[in-house]
Design a protein around this motif. Structure first.
Motif, PDB file in Angstrom:
ATOM      1  N   SER A  58       0.818  -1.216   0.000  1.00 49.72           N
ATOM      2  CA  SER A  58       0.000   0.000   0.000  1.00 49.72           C
ATOM      3  C   SER A  58       0.850   1.263   0.000  1.00 49.72           C
ATOM      4  O   SER A  58       1.663   1.489   0.903  1.00 49.72           O
ATOM      5  CB  SER A  58      -0.932   0.004   1.211  1.00 49.72           C
ATOM      6  OG  SER A  58      -1.841   1.073   1.095  1.00 49.72           O
ATOM      7  N   GLU A  71      -6.049  -2.130   1.339  1.00 46.14           N
ATOM      8  CA  GLU A  71      -6.620  -2.096   2.691  1.00 46.14           C
ATOM      9  C   GLU A  71      -7.620  -3.235   2.842  1.00 46.14           C
ATOM     10  O   GLU A  71      -7.940  -3.941   1.880  1.00 46.14           O
ATOM     11  CB  GLU A  71      -7.291  -0.754   2.967  1.00 46.14           C
ATOM     12  CG  GLU A  71      -8.399  -0.400   2.009  1.00 46.14           C
ATOM     13  CD  GLU A  71      -8.934   1.000   2.251  1.00 46.14           C
ATOM     14  OE1 GLU A  71     -10.165   1.100   2.440  1.00 46.14           O
ATOM     15  OE2 GLU A  71      -8.163   1.969   2.246  1.00 46.14           O
ATOM     16  N   ARG A  79     -19.173  -1.528   8.331  1.00 52.28           N
ATOM     17  CA  ARG A  79     -18.379  -0.319   8.576  1.00 52.28           C
ATOM     18  C   ARG A  79     -18.994   0.412   9.762  1.00 52.28           C
ATOM     19  O   ARG A  79     -19.736   1.361   9.604  1.00 52.28           O
ATOM     20  CB  ARG A  79     -18.364   0.577   7.343  1.00 52.28           C
ATOM     21  CG  ARG A  79     -17.569  -0.012   6.219  1.00 52.28           C
ATOM     22  CD  ARG A  79     -17.420   0.968   5.074  1.00 52.28           C
ATOM     23  NE  ARG A  79     -16.763   0.318   3.959  1.00 52.28           N
ATOM     24  CZ  ARG A  79     -16.391   0.921   2.854  1.00 52.28           C
ATOM     25  NH1 ARG A  79     -16.631   2.206   2.700  1.00 52.28           N
ATOM     26  NH2 ARG A  79     -15.801   0.259   1.884  1.00 52.28           N
ATOM     27  N   ASN A 140      -6.741   9.761   8.264  1.00 54.61           N
ATOM     28  CA  ASN A 140      -6.210   9.077   7.083  1.00 54.61           C
ATOM     29  C   ASN A 140      -5.429  10.055   6.201  1.00 54.61           C
ATOM     30  O   ASN A 140      -5.951  11.074   5.764  1.00 54.61           O
ATOM     31  CB  ASN A 140      -7.345   8.439   6.274  1.00 54.61           C
ATOM     32  CG  ASN A 140      -6.807   7.501   5.213  1.00 54.61           C
ATOM     33  OD1 ASN A 140      -5.755   6.875   5.395  1.00 54.61           O
ATOM     34  ND2 ASN A 140      -7.496   7.401   4.088  1.00 54.61           N
ATOM     35  N   LYS A 150      -2.135   5.782   7.867  1.00 56.16           N
ATOM     36  CA  LYS A 150      -3.064   5.089   6.969  1.00 56.16           C
ATOM     37  C   LYS A 150      -4.191   4.531   7.830  1.00 56.16           C
ATOM     38  O   LYS A 150      -3.936   3.745   8.753  1.00 56.16           O
ATOM     39  CB  LYS A 150      -2.361   3.930   6.233  1.00 56.16           C
ATOM     40  CG  LYS A 150      -1.150   4.359   5.416  1.00 56.16           C
ATOM     41  CD  LYS A 150      -1.567   5.064   4.155  1.00 56.16           C
ATOM     42  CE  LYS A 150      -0.354   5.432   3.307  1.00 56.16           C
ATOM     43  NZ  LYS A 150      -0.733   6.192   2.121  1.00 56.16           N
ATOM     44  N   SER A 152      -8.050   2.659   7.907  1.00 52.67           N
ATOM     45  CA  SER A 152      -9.093   1.959   7.134  1.00 52.67           C
ATOM     46  C   SER A 152     -10.065   1.292   8.091  1.00 52.67           C
ATOM     47  O   SER A 152      -9.732   1.023   9.249  1.00 52.67           O
ATOM     48  CB  SER A 152      -8.467   0.906   6.213  1.00 52.67           C
ATOM     49  OG  SER A 152      -7.732  -0.040   6.962  1.00 52.67           O
TER      50      SER A 152
END
Length: 589
Positions: A58, A71, A79, A140, A150, A152
């Protein structure tokens, strides 16, 4: 959680391209690549493989002129509140990370994920979806000490309806085991000791231990698989600084020896001629057992390791700094062996105390035993001190009970010779204790010149009683009013309404016998008592601290039940029509 989403994919990319990349980087995958316009999906056999793909690819690997973004693939329905944050600076302190995360909402848990990368990875759960979404948007891609974070979503299979967590209380248990140190310093050991190794080092050697740009300390943590905190900001201007090492017992010992080697080399380089002893910090509640009866345990360690060991005096302790300094003199090899033996004894004592605590953890519903400071904590930069505990007055003293529990009065009997220790110099100890516990604590006058016991009157709600009594039991042990292997056993008296005494005793003594079997305390309701002016009689409870506490709580439960029944009867009486002749109804004309 092993399905990956690959974003920023070129229109020219094919399944074969991804096969080649994964093979080149030795990343296993358990299914074919599903390539769509602009993105792709793939399954990995396990979490480790998925994390490796994210870490290695990534933002780092290019395909047909586009840098791939990799990710976890998370369906929209999952979510919810759970995020993974990667690329966290390896030397970042936990308290700094916690503070950053708390800006966006209530963090319910924050757990480190083991990875092969130098930077750290954590899984974070927020209380609500909106808080998680806000954290995702803000963090992010943001820069933190030259590292790009990062963030996610990760699947939350246990996603529950939004709202506060069960119990509604964010405390020690809600956040998992206590953490300390820097998230990225070495992989989290599989069998990490709950109690860290705490050392004191001369301030002039701190720079050498850290090394240029932190290189030396990073190397130590990597080699010994430990997390190390050097508390440089503690005790500004002090000649010594504390170091906290979290690892397995073996990892702690290896890190300790490495630090001693570094200090020895630095001393030679700087022509420092004084002896540099090993100084270990340990919570006072363990020191009696480390010393042993007539000092036997300590003498044995000295003889077996060829060292000279001294322990700082009790007078140096305060209620808010209960650590003793154990100074070990000898060669580095000898000191390293002594450290292993000293810490083995300390860990044994800690495990024994924790087992006792866990057995009785349901003493008071909602009471967070770990937050009371009765046992050593591992808060970053604190060591096992209690300076991180909010005084009860700051939050009403009884918030963990949900409401305002009734105040209770307990008469605790202590040896008459111990009165001075409990009061302290100019009354300082008893004042500190009263403030810490949130209770009124007074010592009744002696009942005669030859009285062997004195009565301590403690007034306060259940949590305050627990804290105050625990400290008094502990103080008597520290001051050697009981032998090293002898449990502190005291007698406590509580008063109960005379009409409720029968309920405490039970039919044929059944309840009191059950109480004694359950709590291991001796519970006696003396016969032929004359009730006092408030129509109350005494219940006597004798035993060690946890036994006494459990018996007190069970008796209070019985009394609460009696009070509830009384209230119900009174309410029923009020609802009943009044007896006696009724007035005649007016005749309708």
């Amino acid at each position: 959680m092993n399905k990956l989403y690959i974003g920023n994919v070129s229109a020219e990319a094919s399944e074969e391209d991804f096969e080649t990349i994964f093979e080149q980087w030795k990343i296993p995958h358990s299914g074919p690549f599903l390539v769509k316009t602009g993105y792709a999906f793939v399954d990995c056999p396990d979490e480790k493989a998925a994390m490796k793909a994210i870490d290695v690819l990534s933002g780092k690997v290019e395909l047909h002129g586009k840098v791939l973004e990799v990710e976890h693939s998370v369906p929209k329905r999952q979510r919810s509140c759970k995020l993974q944050i990667r690329n966290i600076p390896p030397h970042m302190q936990w308290e700094v990370l916690d503070g950053m995360l708390a800006q966006y909402g209530a963090v319910q848990s924050c757990e480190q994920v083991n990875t092969d990368t130098e930077t750290a990875v954590v899984n974070v759960r927020y209380a609500t979806k909106d808080q998680a979404r806000l954290a995702m948007e803000k963090l992010n891609g943001s820069m933190l000490e030259n590292y790009t974070l990062k963030v996610s979503y990760i699947p939350d299979e246990t996603a529950a309806p939004e709202g506060p967590p069960a119990g509604g209380r964010r405390g020690f248990n809600a956040r998992g085991p206590p953490r300390s140190g820097s998230p990225g310093l070495g992989a989290r050991p599989k069998v990490q000791s709950d109690i860290p190794l705490r050392m004191l080092v001369p301030t002039q050697f701190v720079g050498a231990i850290i090394g240029k740009e932190g290189a030396t300390i990073r190397n130590i943590t990597k080699q010994t698989h430990s997390k190390i905190d050097i508390h440089r900001k503690e005790n500004a201007g002090a000649a010594e600084k504390p170091i906290t090492i979290h690892s397995t017992p073996e990892g702690c010992s290896n890190a300790c020896k490495t630090i001693m080697d570094i200090m020895q080399k630095e001393a030679l380089d700087t022509k420092f001629t004084e002896e540099i002893p090993l100084k270990i910090l340990a919570h006072n509640s363990f020191v009696g057992r480390l010393i042993g009866k007539e000092g036997r345990n300590l003498k044995k360690i000295e003889q077996e390791t060829g060292t000279k060991i001294t322990i700082s005096p009790l007078q140096d302790l305060t209620l808010y700094n209960p650590e003793r300094t154990i100074t070990v003199k000898g060669s580095i090899e000898a000191c390293a062996k002594a450290e292993e033996e000293v810490m083995r004894k300390v860990r044994e004592s800690y495990e024994s105390d924790m087992a006792a605590m866990n057995l009785q953890s349901n003493l008071i519903p909602g009471l967070n035993l770990n937050a009371l400071g009765l046992f050593p904590t591992t808060a970053p930069g604190m060591g096992p001190s209690m300076s991180n505990i909010t005084p009860p007055g700051a939050h009403g003293g009884c918030s963990s009970f949900g409401g305002h529990p009734e105040s209770e009065t307990v008469h605790l009997f202590i040896p008459a010779l111990a009165v001075g220790a409990i009061i302290g110099k100019q009354g300082q100890h008893i004042k500190q204790l009263s403030h810490f516990a949130g209770a009124s604590i007074k010592i009744a006058p002696a009942e005669g010149m030859d009285a062997k016991q004195r009565m301590v009157i403690i007034v306060g709600p259940p949590e305050a009683q627990f804290k105050a009594q625990c400290r008094i039991f502990g103080k008597l042990k520290e001051e050697n009013f009981f032998g090293p292997k002898e449990e502190v056993k005291l007698e406590a008296h509580i008063k109960v309404p005379a009409f409720a005494a029968g309920r405490v005793i039970g039919k044929g003594g059944k309840t009191v016998n059950e109480l004694q079997n359950l709590t291991c305390a001796e519970v006696v309701v003396p016969r032929d008592q004359t009730p006092d002016e408030n129509d109350q009689v005494i219940v006597k409870i004798s035993g060690h601290f946890f036994a006494c506490q459990l018996a007190q709580r069970k008796i209070q439960e019985i009394l609460a039940q009696v009070r509830r029944q009384q209230q119900q009867q009174q309410q029923q009486q009020q609802l009943k029509p009044t007896s006696g002749p009724q007035p005649p109804m007016p005749r309708r004309k």
